[in-house]
Design an enzyme around this catalytic site. Structure first.
Site, mmCIF file in Angstrom:
data_model
loop_
_atom_site.group_PDB
_atom_site.id
_atom_site.type_symbol
_atom_site.label_atom_id
_atom_site.label_comp_id
_atom_site.label_asym_id
_atom_site.label_seq_id
_atom_site.Cartn_x
_atom_site.Cartn_y
_atom_site.Cartn_z
ATOM 1 N N GLY A 69 0.820 -1.205 0.000
ATOM 2 C CA GLY A 69 0.000 0.000 0.000
ATOM 3 C C GLY A 69 0.854 1.254 0.000
ATOM 4 O O GLY A 69 0.516 2.255 -0.647
ATOM 5 N N THR A 70 1.970 1.222 0.713
ATOM 6 C CA THR A 70 2.879 2.367 0.739
ATOM 7 C C THR A 70 3.445 2.642 -0.641
ATOM 8 O O THR A 70 3.518 3.792 -1.086
ATOM 9 C CB THR A 70 4.012 2.128 1.748
ATOM 10 O OG1 THR A 70 3.467 2.098 3.073
ATOM 11 C CG2 THR A 70 5.064 3.218 1.670
ATOM 12 N N GLN A 177 -7.786 1.622 5.100
ATOM 13 C CA GLN A 177 -8.550 1.156 6.258
ATOM 14 C C GLN A 177 -10.008 0.846 5.939
ATOM 15 O O GLN A 177 -10.648 0.088 6.669
ATOM 16 C CB GLN A 177 -8.488 2.203 7.374
ATOM 17 C CG GLN A 177 -7.129 2.335 8.028
ATOM 18 C CD GLN A 177 -6.689 1.080 8.763
ATOM 19 O OE1 GLN A 177 -7.511 0.277 9.188
ATOM 20 N NE2 GLN A 177 -5.398 0.908 8.912
ATOM 21 N N SER A 194 -4.321 -1.476 0.623
ATOM 22 C CA SER A 194 -3.332 -2.473 1.025
ATOM 23 C C SER A 194 -4.034 -3.737 1.492
ATOM 24 O O SER A 194 -4.903 -3.687 2.368
ATOM 25 C CB SER A 194 -2.465 -1.913 2.155
ATOM 26 O OG SER A 194 -1.401 -2.772 2.459
ATOM 27 N N ALA A 195 -3.666 -4.874 0.917
ATOM 28 C CA ALA A 195 -4.403 -6.119 1.137
ATOM 29 C C ALA A 195 -4.360 -6.613 2.574
ATOM 30 O O ALA A 195 -5.327 -7.212 3.052
ATOM 31 C CB ALA A 195 -3.875 -7.206 0.202
ATOM 32 N N HIS A 196 -3.247 -6.402 3.279
ATOM 33 C CA HIS A 196 -3.164 -6.971 4.629
ATOM 34 C C HIS A 196 -4.070 -6.248 5.618
ATOM 35 O O HIS A 196 -4.230 -6.697 6.753
ATOM 36 C CB HIS A 196 -1.725 -6.990 5.128
ATOM 37 C CG HIS A 196 -1.153 -5.646 5.457
ATOM 38 N ND1 HIS A 196 -0.650 -4.790 4.515
ATOM 39 C CD2 HIS A 196 -0.996 -5.012 6.649
ATOM 40 C CE1 HIS A 196 -0.213 -3.701 5.096
ATOM 41 N NE2 HIS A 196 -0.408 -3.802 6.392
ATOM 42 N N CYS A 320 4.887 7.615 24.424
ATOM 43 C CA CYS A 320 5.550 6.768 25.412
ATOM 44 C C CYS A 320 5.882 5.384 24.851
ATOM 45 O O CYS A 320 6.633 4.630 25.457
ATOM 46 C CB CYS A 320 4.667 6.606 26.647
ATOM 47 S SG CYS A 320 4.117 8.153 27.359
#
Length: 460
Positions: A69-70, A177, A194-196, A320
């Site tokens: 996807g990136t 998403q 993005s498939a995952h 954090c």
């Protein structure tokens, strides 16, 4: 062990596993070859492209498969900017885009271009009118995610797309998403995914470029995927990605309603059972499976470790939990609390019993972490005699500056101030957020010798 981090990577869907295994046997050959094995591979690739295009809402010849996807985002932005370079070199994007979009914007700026980040409200959504105002005569491309990856807020894509179309500016939508839940509305020009994120295998991205959109692929030219994605297609993974996308879409209506009810329960129960908590994101216009909340006076890394010890896998946008100690750019843009941040994103099939057990465990974990850090039990109410105090929290990290502020606010008189000296980047976000939650006045930030001075006025 309940896995509640589907927004990072959803478990492999059973249909994806079946399709992947079958394609390993049938789709190993080069789909560009004319012999029997190549033709068989080409048929599988064409069928996968048709299935994915149907889910996206575009033509098969408008969609290519990338290695992630990136990669799809980077290729889409670079190609669209290059294709419209005669118009100008300005890029518009929201302040809460995925880091892949922000990295592309930074690279574009380093190469001589410019970009404008459109602000969001406290729920994480852009105002379409404000976004439209960021479009200029030299704007070559606009980018807007369909839904936020950290807080789940859905963006007004259709409204922004209409404004972009009116201005003659193509809109790229990052649908990573949301695509598993349904098609993206509006007159967008480019789309990535993005498939995952929907239960397909990792290493498969989608890039759709509608006909009529000026697009010039960057980098060395390739023969595959219309020249827009270099390299040999990972055909088994592509087939599994398309098959799982079709499968999750067929389940989306029922599963969306079921998971939304579970998330509604998390939103309400966390607010009831955990003191000093802020549930962030739009309560209505949001993804059905995702909820994010932040807990005052909590070390986010410790909180995640303690939940992991109790067999719950969740993620966080808290500084954090980051080696850089810089709070999430999404939470920062929203102006909400970042410390003690927890993102729960439920995968398909999540059992209600697992959610109930999480809600039973969470309050005790938060209380335990707060006690360990010496956090105040409740807000002070009695007026104090001091006219002003200075708290030195230099060298101390999130959430200590806020804890120290909370401890001493009752020692000053109403109308008096507390100045917190801190060099932790998270304090810039969390001290104003604490004031918002506690009904105190955040006066502002002033430079200090070794960091910043954050001034708070006691109102009650």
């Amino acid at each position: 062990m309940p896995y509640f981090d589907a927004a990072s990577a959803a478990p492999l869907h059973p249909v994806a596993r079946q399709a992947l295994l079958a394609a390993l046997d049938e789709g190993w050959a080069d789909p560009a070859r004319l012999y029997r094995e190549g033709r068989r591979a080409r048929l599988l690739l064409d069928a996968a492209r048709e299935a994915a295009a149907e889910a996206v809402g575009c033509r098969p010849d408008e969609l290519v498969f990338t290695s992630s996807g990136t990669t799809a985002v980077h290729a889409g932005i670079a190609g669209a900017l290059s294709g419209r370079r005669r118009v100008g070199r300005h890029l518009a994007l929201s302040a809460v885009e995925h880091s892949s979009v922000l990295h592309s914007a930074a690279a574009h700026e380093a190469a001589g271009g410019s970009f404008t980040e459109v602000p969001v409200d406290r729920t994480g959504a852009v105002d379409p009118a404000v976004y439209g105002g960021a479009l200029r005569a030299d704007t070559a491309l606009a980018c807007l995610q369909s839904a936020n990856h950290e807080v789940g807020t859905e963006q007004p894509v259709a409204e922004v797309a209409a404004l972009c179309a009116e201005a003659g500016v193509p809109l790229l939508v990052d649908a990573a998403q949301s695509l598993g839940w349904g098609p993206v509305p509006g007159r967008w020009s480019l789309l990535t995914a993005s498939a995952h994120k929907w239960g397909g295998p990792a290493g498969v991205g989608l890039l759709a470029v509608r006909k009529g959109t000026r697009f010039s692929p960057q980098g060395p030219a390739g023969e595959r995927e219309s020249g827009r994605a270099a390299g040999f297609e990972n055909l088994p993974a592509i087939v599994a990605a398309a098959a799982s996308l079709r499968a999750v879409r067929s389940e989306a209506a029922a599963e969306s309603a079921r998971l939304r009810a579970l998330v509604d329960r998390i939103r309400s129960v966390v607010a009831e059972r955990v003191p000093d908590v802020e549930v962030v994101g739009d309560p209505e216009r949001r993804l059905p499976h995702l909820v994010t909340f932040s807990c005052l006076y909590v070390d986010g890394e410790t909180l995640l470790h303690e939940l992991d010890r109790r067999e719950f896998s969740v993620s966080s946008g808290s500084s954090c939990t980051s080696s850089t100690l810089i709070p999430s750019h999404v939470l920062k843009a929203m102006g909400v609390l970042s410390e003690g941040n927890v993102r729960v994103s439920l995968p398909t099939g999540t059992a209600g019993a697992d959610v109930d057990r999480f809600l039973e465990v969470l309050p005790g974990v938060v209380a335990e972490v707060r006690e360990r850090l010496g956090a105040p039990v409740s807000a002070p109410h009695s007026p104090g005699p001091a006219t002003s105090l200075v708290v030195d929290a230099l060298g101390r990290r999130c959430p200590i500056p806020v804890i120290e502020l909370a401890k001493v606010i009752g020692e000053v008189a109403v109308g008096a101030t507390v100045t917190v000296l801190a060099d932790d980047e998270a304090a810039r976000l969390d001290i104003p957020a604490w004031c918002e939650m506690r009904g105190q006045e955040y006066v502002g930030e002033e430079p200090a010798d070794l960091g910043s001075a954050y001034v708070v006025r006691r109102l009650s």
